[in-house]
Scaffold this motif. Sequence first.
Motif, mmCIF file in Angstrom:
data_model
loop_
_atom_site.group_PDB
_atom_site.id
_atom_site.type_symbol
_atom_site.label_atom_id
_atom_site.label_comp_id
_atom_site.label_asym_id
_atom_site.label_seq_id
_atom_site.Cartn_x
_atom_site.Cartn_y
_atom_site.Cartn_z
ATOM 1 N N LEU A 1 29.028 14.463 -33.397
ATOM 2 C CA LEU A 1 28.096 13.444 -32.891
ATOM 3 C C LEU A 1 27.160 12.913 -33.956
ATOM 4 O O LEU A 1 26.656 11.788 -33.846
ATOM 5 N N GLN A 2 26.915 13.713 -34.990
ATOM 6 C CA GLN A 2 26.092 13.212 -36.102
ATOM 7 C C GLN A 2 26.851 12.093 -36.806
ATOM 8 O O GLN A 2 26.292 11.029 -37.091
ATOM 9 N N ALA A 3 28.115 12.334 -37.047
ATOM 10 C CA ALA A 3 28.942 11.320 -37.694
ATOM 11 C C ALA A 3 29.077 10.075 -36.826
ATOM 12 O O ALA A 3 28.949 8.944 -37.294
ATOM 13 N N LEU A 4 29.299 10.291 -35.543
ATOM 14 C CA LEU A 4 29.459 9.161 -34.621
ATOM 15 C C LEU A 4 28.168 8.330 -34.566
ATOM 16 O O LEU A 4 28.205 7.101 -34.575
ATOM 17 N N SER A 5 27.027 9.010 -34.521
ATOM 18 C CA SER A 5 25.743 8.308 -34.474
ATOM 19 C C SER A 5 25.556 7.463 -35.719
ATOM 20 O O SER A 5 25.125 6.310 -35.651
ATOM 21 N N GLN A 6 25.885 8.058 -36.850
ATOM 22 C CA GLN A 6 25.744 7.339 -38.107
ATOM 23 C C GLN A 6 26.671 6.114 -38.151
ATOM 24 O O GLN A 6 26.265 5.034 -38.585
ATOM 25 N N ARG A 7 27.886 6.306 -37.670
ATOM 26 C CA ARG A 7 28.814 5.175 -37.635
ATOM 27 C C ARG A 7 28.368 4.078 -36.684
ATOM 28 O O ARG A 7 28.695 2.908 -36.851
ATOM 29 N N SER A 8 27.629 4.476 -35.637
ATOM 30 C CA SER A 8 27.193 3.471 -34.655
ATOM 31 C C SER A 8 26.080 2.579 -35.211
ATOM 32 O O SER A 8 25.906 1.449 -34.776
ATOM 33 N N ARG A 9 25.313 3.116 -36.174
ATOM 34 C CA ARG A 9 24.077 2.446 -36.620
ATOM 35 C C ARG A 9 24.237 0.972 -36.970
ATOM 36 O O ARG A 9 23.457 0.137 -36.482
ATOM 37 N N PRO A 10 25.221 0.593 -37.808
ATOM 38 C CA PRO A 10 25.313 -0.832 -38.170
ATOM 39 C C PRO A 10 25.606 -1.753 -36.982
ATOM 40 O O PRO A 10 25.328 -2.949 -37.050
ATOM 41 N N PHE A 11 26.148 -1.205 -35.907
ATOM 42 C CA PHE A 11 26.543 -2.054 -34.778
ATOM 43 C C PHE A 11 25.453 -2.190 -33.730
ATOM 44 O O PHE A 11 25.489 -3.111 -32.914
ATOM 45 N N LEU A 12 24.505 -1.277 -33.745
ATOM 46 C CA LEU A 12 23.513 -1.256 -32.669
ATOM 47 C C LEU A 12 22.599 -2.480 -32.625
ATOM 48 O O LEU A 12 22.352 -3.016 -31.535
ATOM 49 N N PRO A 13 22.074 -2.962 -33.766
ATOM 50 C CA PRO A 13 21.121 -4.077 -33.677
ATOM 51 C C PRO A 13 21.705 -5.331 -33.012
ATOM 52 O O PRO A 13 20.999 -6.037 -32.310
ATOM 53 N N GLU A 14 22.984 -5.593 -33.216
ATOM 54 C CA GLU A 14 23.598 -6.799 -32.635
ATOM 55 C C GLU A 14 24.272 -6.532 -31.282
ATOM 56 O O GLU A 14 24.789 -7.461 -30.655
ATOM 57 N N ALA A 15 24.312 -5.276 -30.865
ATOM 58 C CA ALA A 15 25.037 -4.936 -29.630
ATOM 59 C C ALA A 15 24.299 -5.479 -28.399
ATOM 60 O O ALA A 15 23.076 -5.535 -28.388
ATOM 61 N N PRO A 16 25.044 -5.899 -27.369
ATOM 62 C CA PRO A 16 24.436 -6.456 -26.147
ATOM 63 C C PRO A 16 23.879 -5.351 -25.240
ATOM 64 O O PRO A 16 24.261 -5.267 -24.088
ATOM 65 N N LEU B 1 23.197 10.632 -30.382
ATOM 66 C CA LEU B 1 23.432 9.198 -30.194
ATOM 67 C C LEU B 1 22.302 8.561 -29.366
ATOM 68 O O LEU B 1 21.891 7.429 -29.639
ATOM 69 N N HIS B 2 21.785 9.315 -28.402
ATOM 70 C CA HIS B 2 20.604 8.831 -27.664
ATOM 71 C C HIS B 2 19.460 8.552 -28.652
ATOM 72 O O HIS B 2 18.817 7.506 -28.593
ATOM 73 N N ASN C 1 15.835 5.023 -31.685
ATOM 74 C CA ASN C 1 15.205 4.666 -32.958
ATOM 75 C C ASN C 1 15.617 3.285 -33.452
ATOM 76 O O ASN C 1 14.781 2.486 -33.868
ATOM 77 N N THR C 2 16.895 2.989 -33.404
ATOM 78 C CA THR C 2 17.381 1.734 -33.981
ATOM 79 C C THR C 2 17.061 0.524 -33.106
ATOM 80 O O THR C 2 16.795 -0.568 -33.608
ATOM 81 N N HIS D 1 30.018 -9.564 -27.719
ATOM 82 C CA HIS D 1 30.993 -8.578 -28.173
ATOM 83 C C HIS D 1 30.388 -7.186 -28.059
ATOM 84 O O HIS D 1 29.429 -6.877 -28.767
ATOM 85 N N ILE D 2 30.962 -6.360 -27.182
ATOM 86 C CA ILE D 2 30.520 -4.966 -27.113
ATOM 87 C C ILE D 2 31.238 -4.191 -28.202
ATOM 88 O O ILE D 2 32.480 -4.174 -28.224
ATOM 89 N N PRO D 3 30.496 -3.557 -29.105
ATOM 90 C CA PRO D 3 31.164 -2.753 -30.130
ATOM 91 C C PRO D 3 31.926 -1.598 -29.480
ATOM 92 O O PRO D 3 31.455 -1.026 -28.493
ATOM 93 N N VAL D 4 33.098 -1.284 -30.004
ATOM 94 C CA VAL D 4 33.883 -0.131 -29.536
ATOM 95 C C VAL D 4 34.138 0.766 -30.747
ATOM 96 O O VAL D 4 34.711 0.321 -31.745
ATOM 97 N N LEU D 5 33.678 2.007 -30.664
ATOM 98 C CA LEU D 5 33.846 2.955 -31.769
ATOM 99 C C LEU D 5 34.849 4.030 -31.388
ATOM 100 O O LEU D 5 34.880 4.467 -30.237
ATOM 101 N N ALA D 6 35.651 4.479 -32.346
ATOM 102 C CA ALA D 6 36.556 5.611 -32.088
ATOM 103 C C ALA D 6 35.726 6.814 -31.673
ATOM 104 O O ALA D 6 34.623 7.021 -32.171
ATOM 105 N N ASN D 7 36.254 7.596 -30.762
ATOM 106 C CA ASN D 7 35.564 8.798 -30.294
ATOM 107 C C ASN D 7 35.544 9.844 -31.404
ATOM 108 O O ASN D 7 36.388 9.829 -32.304
#
Lengths: 223, 223, 223, 223
Positions: free
Chosen positions: B158-173, B83-84, B89-90, B148-154
Amino acid sequence: MANANTTALASALSKAMAGIHQRGWCDGTGGNFSCVLEREPLKLLMAPSGVDKGSVAPRDLIEVDGAAQVIAGIGKASAETALHLEIVNTCSAGAVLHTHSQAGTLLSQWAMEDAGSTDTGEHTSLELKDLEMLKGLDGIKTHACSVHIPVLANDQDLQALSQRSRPFLPEAPHGVLIAGHGLYAWGRNLGSALRHLEILEFLLEQRWRRLLLDALMNSSKTV
Amino acid sequence: MANANTTALASALSKAMAGIHQRGWCDGTGGNFSCVLEREPLKLLMAPSGVDKGSVAPRDLIEVDGAAQVIAGIGKASAETALHLEIVNTCSAGAVLHTHSQAGTLLSQWAMEDAGSTDTGEHTSLELKDLEMLKGLDGIKTHACSVHIPVLANDQDLQALSQRSRPFLPEAPHGVLIAGHGLYAWGRNLGSALRHLEILEFLLEQRWRRLLLDALMNSSKTV
Amino acid sequence: MANANTTALASALSKAMAGIHQRGWCDGTGGNFSCVLEREPLKLLMAPSGVDKGSVAPRDLIEVDGAAQVIAGIGKASAETALHLEIVNTCSAGAVLHTHSQAGTLLSQWAMEDAGSTDTGEHTSLELKDLEMLKGLDGIKTHACSVHIPVLANDQDLQALSQRSRPFLPEAPHGVLIAGHGLYAWGRNLGSALRHLEILEFLLEQRWRRLLLDALMNSSKTV
Amino acid sequence: MANANTTALASALSKAMAGIHQRGWCDGTGGNFSCVLEREPLKLLMAPSGVDKGSVAPRDLIEVDGAAQVIAGIGKASAETALHLEIVNTCSAGAVLHTHSQAGTLLSQWAMEDAGSTDTGEHTSLELKDLEMLKGLDGIKTHACSVHIPVLANDQDLQALSQRSRPFLPEAPHGVLIAGHGLYAWGRNLGSALRHLEILEFLLEQRWRRLLLDALMNSSKTV
């Protein structure tokens, strides 16, 4: 207390106690802390009873045998040594850390009352679940789990309390609560016991906040 | 870890981690912290997995490549390195700070439950608005805004979690929450990431107090 | 910044800011802090904008004139200098300390909403009464009194905000709140301003606890 | 302040005050602290009035006689010296520590209101029970007990307040609360007074959390 191992452990235990006091987890000479120096025969290094645990120098620690008798150093062994010994023996713990935090004191008392078990001799448990921090406990690999910290009624007869604790220790998540009193946390060595202590105290504080939030949400939704 | 830049960064990162631990945001070996040493090829300086983050000396940090492999130093890279790397990267982040605070743990779990999204793979967000402290986040010029801080299910994958985080990262504060787990905050360099961390943790604690107050006002007014 | 008076003040202000940061009252480069160096013409010593206020060395402070222009030192003067100057001029203050605490942020926003005055330009006040700590404010000789801290709507136009604050400053108890933003506290010199800051922050935290308690008592009694 | 005993006590008292200030129990020049230097004639070592109690060097302490007159050192004796003397005389205390904590301020005011006794001259008490930490108070051997801290209405006439406190002191658990003001704790010497202070402040903070929890449980169950 001559050898290098003892010296290093005494220094580490003294430093750990100062840090724990700094966090407000052993105010007013409360709490107690021990490390195993030798297994055969059993010898514990621990803080003497009735002193401020935040300022115990390594040389002021005492050595205690498996019958809770002081065998080196100056001072009395706490009556709570009985429970330290029980945990060391039953769980093969290398260190036992006993704290009096706000959350541990409150939630242990609340859990007991909530279970309707306020008589001496009674017990209940406090559930912690679905939190990443649970993974800080040895043997837990995922947040998606539930652990139950045993909660025992407080008792000034420490022999009786130790005996009552025995059936709960093998399954306990490296910690047990005494109602209205506080937490005993342990680990295979001092580092591991400190980690379990920080994790369990974090989770207890979290449980307190959660309890407030749930009760509030409940009362504001139902009206 | 020879050159002067690495030495300075290692020292700054070690000091930052000690300060974060002091605030109770990474108890019990929790949390993780990284800085970008080089972009091409990508090289991160970070804390090894499973150690107390409050006492990692600069020389005990490890270097990790863009595939999360340790390339210098002693120790394992945390699974959370994935996730780091995703954030670096993103978001072109220069530093990523991951904490486990009381407010971050509680509000992320509450937000998910409040949204009725408790299954793995689900997500929601936590709104923060109308506060001067929001201006501490890069790009925000007025308190009169809402983030809006994105909140993702735990997820332990971590590969799956990182991938799921990707669409939210560019707009995240400059921060994202993992439910029942904690906060990832970042910035273009370590100083900026630390500022964002302090701001977001302040705002989360504020949100917790606000939630209590609103629920109380609600229940005392309606009855 | 040559003379001995300036050196002593710079050192005292730097130390005061570190202590304030340590208490969590100016996270993430938030807050600002100034002392009067000279009255005629007016010259302020203050922290530059956009830096971590917990680690500003005495030599990193800047000097600002009565028109908010930097006249010595490196860095930008915060836009909030306008309000510092307004307070110095209107209240003959020798030091102004501006913090972002949890209680100050929350109660200022709550007071404004409670008064139904959420538009820019609006104002209300927060009452503190019957507490011994009130005697820490210059001019108050008994706990049996009531003070009203003015609360002003936040505004990114600091000239406008300063102007709006003017009518409230002469009667303010050495402090004024900006809604969802924080506290400005002042005194005839740095020591007196620090005392007023500690007193007002204590009273705000106390008010927060009182608000929780009153709402709870209210809702548990009425049902 | 020549002899070795005075020097040692002055150093211990100065250090104790710094620690108490660090915990936020005497903000803004609040609180006061004294030790008995001699019994016949009575001589107290104490902090002067109106200074920051967190940074009083041993040499800045004053000596006060049994009539509250300064007999050595520079500075004024606080009006509260009257109550210090009353406690020293009535309870044979060797040290008296007076703090202004959040919990002590709030609960003392709440207890008075709860008892419907808000006029000057009124009194009530705050019950603490069934907690292991009670054993930190001299004379208490089991958690299974109940203690009542006297709570007296605040009064700027310290002679009157001291006189009103007299009947309650002999039975008090080494502590008494002044409503909306704070705690006086004492012991046979400084170490014992510090222990009682830490214990009573812990128990007050615990009582605050308990009060919140009970009110919440009450309101969420009844609806």
